[in-house]
Design a protein around this motif. Sequence first.
Motif, short mmCIF file in Angstrom:
data_model
loop_
_atom_site.label_atom_id
_atom_site.label_comp_id
_atom_site.label_asym_id
_atom_site.label_seq_id
_atom_site.Cartn_x
_atom_site.Cartn_y
_atom_site.Cartn_z
N ASN A 38 -6.91 8.96 1.99
CA ASN A 38 -8.28 8.20 2.63
C ASN A 38 -8.59 8.75 3.79
O ASN A 38 -7.11 8.21 4.56
N LEU A 39 -9.02 9.45 4.58
CA LEU A 39 -8.59 10.53 6.19
C LEU A 39 -9.30 9.57 6.82
O LEU A 39 -9.24 9.63 8.14
N LYS A 40 -10.19 8.46 6.49
CA LYS A 40 -11.44 7.75 7.61
C LYS A 40 -10.66 6.89 8.12
O LYS A 40 -11.11 6.53 9.25
N SER A 41 -9.98 6.20 7.10
CA SER A 41 -9.20 5.03 7.95
C SER A 41 -7.99 4.94 8.06
O SER A 41 -6.44 4.81 7.95
N PHE B 246 1.12 -1.39 -0.17
CA PHE B 246 -0.28 -0.06 0.25
C PHE B 246 1.13 1.63 0.44
O PHE B 246 2.22 1.42 0.67
N MET B 247 0.49 1.98 -0.83
CA MET B 247 1.14 3.59 -0.88
C MET B 247 0.76 4.25 0.36
O MET B 247 -0.05 4.20 0.13
N VAL B 248 1.56 4.68 1.07
CA VAL B 248 1.22 5.80 2.42
C VAL B 248 1.94 6.73 2.97
O VAL B 248 3.23 6.42 2.38
N SER B 249 0.87 7.48 3.56
CA SER B 249 1.86 8.50 3.84
C SER B 249 1.53 9.31 5.48
O SER B 249 0.64 9.07 5.93
N ASN B 250 2.56 9.93 6.05
CA ASN B 250 1.86 10.70 6.63
C ASN B 250 0.96 11.73 6.70
O ASN B 250 1.37 12.55 5.82
N PRO B 251 -0.36 11.52 7.46
CA PRO B 251 -1.22 12.46 6.89
C PRO B 251 -0.92 14.33 6.84
O PRO B 251 -1.66 14.84 6.11
N PHE B 252 -0.34 14.32 7.54
CA PHE B 252 -0.31 15.88 8.78
C PHE B 252 0.77 16.07 7.34
O PHE B 252 1.10 17.61 7.08
N GLU C 149 4.70 10.21 21.15
CA GLU C 149 6.11 9.69 21.82
C GLU C 149 6.40 8.97 20.33
O GLU C 149 7.58 8.75 19.52
N ASN C 150 5.67 7.66 19.99
CA ASN C 150 6.91 6.43 19.75
C ASN C 150 4.78 5.64 18.70
O ASN C 150 5.01 4.65 18.11
N VAL C 151 4.19 7.12 18.67
CA VAL C 151 2.75 6.36 17.53
C VAL C 151 3.76 7.32 15.94
O VAL C 151 3.74 8.56 15.46
N LEU C 152 3.30 6.02 15.22
CA LEU C 152 3.54 6.41 13.81
C LEU C 152 2.00 6.48 13.44
O LEU C 152 1.19 5.28 13.39
N VAL C 153 1.49 7.87 12.53
CA VAL C 153 -0.04 7.91 11.37
C VAL C 153 0.50 8.17 9.92
O VAL C 153 1.61 8.79 9.58
N PHE C 154 0.32 6.99 9.31
CA PHE C 154 -0.06 7.14 8.09
C PHE C 154 -1.85 6.50 7.47
O PHE C 154 -2.38 6.05 8.41
N PRO D 159 -2.19 19.68 6.98
CA PRO D 159 -1.93 19.87 8.85
C PRO D 159 -2.80 19.73 9.43
O PRO D 159 -2.82 19.81 11.31
N ASP D 160 -3.59 20.03 9.53
CA ASP D 160 -5.03 20.11 10.37
C ASP D 160 -5.79 19.60 10.96
O ASP D 160 -6.38 19.11 11.44
N TYR D 161 -5.43 18.41 10.12
CA TYR D 161 -6.41 16.80 10.50
C TYR D 161 -5.86 16.49 11.47
O TYR D 161 -5.09 16.62 12.11
N SER D 162 -7.17 15.89 11.84
CA SER D 162 -6.82 15.28 13.80
C SER D 162 -7.91 14.84 14.05
O SER D 162 -9.19 14.05 13.37
N PHE D 163 -7.62 13.43 14.80
CA PHE D 163 -9.04 12.64 14.92
C PHE D 163 -8.49 11.88 17.16
O PHE D 163 -7.32 12.30 16.99
N LYS D 164 -9.29 11.37 17.36
CA LYS D 164 -9.15 11.01 18.54
C LYS D 164 -8.95 8.93 17.99
O LYS D 164 -10.00 9.21 18.17
#
Length: 146
Positions: free
Chosen positions: A104-107, A56-62, A86-91, A66-71
């Motif tokens: 896909n910002l939803k998943s 899967f082609m992925v990237s850091n959404p930020f 501190e130790n979290v990657l988001v793709f 830059p305003d992307y946010s989720f709980k």
Amino acid sequence: MKLSTTRFGAVEVEDNRIISFPRGLIGFKDLTRYCVLPHKEPIKWLHSVDDPDVAFMVSNPFEFFPDYSFKVEDFVEEYLGCYGVENVLVFVILTVTDNKLYVNLKSPIIINTSNMKGAHLVLSDDSIPVRTLVTSPVATQQSVHC
């Protein structure tokens, strides 16, 4: 470990760089081990260790939003063992359609780099889109609440 891929040929990946997704990724529940392979920044490949055809082609959404946010829900924090960013990657997964890049910002895919355990989420927030056109990358600014 030597990883066989259909896109990149044989690739050497250190065992400690293998990410475990105990529940797999959405649509790929039986494939539970992945690694991140570099590509053209800010894009990377999340490649299955168990199936040479799945990547899967992925990237850091930020990088793009830059305003992307989720709980992150409490049960996800417990499942991943992450109680901070501190130790979290988001793709997020990227797709190309008609020479346009979509995200896909939803998943989002969340990875705890301290234990190399990941989860592919579906956010309950209906305001977050499944498919968004990417225009250009911007500076990274994290807004994940974990």
